[in-house]
Write a protein that holds these residues in place. Structure first.
Motif: not given
Length: 97
Positions: A1-15, A38-49, A66-68
């Motif tokens: 199973m491939p490594d999951e990327p780290p979750l974003p952190r507060s203050g981080e800038i994303l495209l 919040w529990q959701t589908y594997v690989g998906w997250i809710w972000l406030d941005v 979004v998908q991580v």
């Protein structure tokens, strides 16, 4: 199973583009406010941005699902880079002297 990327952190800038979710046909730059646990589908997250313009100013607050793996981190030295296909918001504020 491939490594999951780290979750974003507060203050981080994303495209956030189509790889993160099909709703983002035109990529947007965002600054992370928080990552919901919040529990959701594997690989998906809710972000406030904050959606940010090319000058780095917040122009809208959003909650996005979004998908991580589809998130692209913007290095600190490139934060003013314009996402491809996005309008140049700074052009509206330029004035000829």
């Amino acid at each position: 199973m491939p490594d999951e990327p780290p979750l974003p952190r507060s203050g981080e800038i994303l495209l956030v583009g189509r790889a993160a979710s099909v709703q983002f046909t035109t990529p947007i730059m965002v600054r992370v406010i928080r990552v919901h646990d919040w529990q959701t589908y594997v690989g998906w997250i809710w972000l406030d941005v904050y959606e940010i313009n090319s000058a780095g100013d917040a122009i809208d607050r959003r909650s996005i699902f979004v998908q991580v793996n589809g998130l692209r981190r913007i290095p600190p030295g490139v934060r003013r880079a314009q996402p491809e296909g996005a309008p140049d918001d700074a052009a509206d504020h330029r004035r000829d002297g």
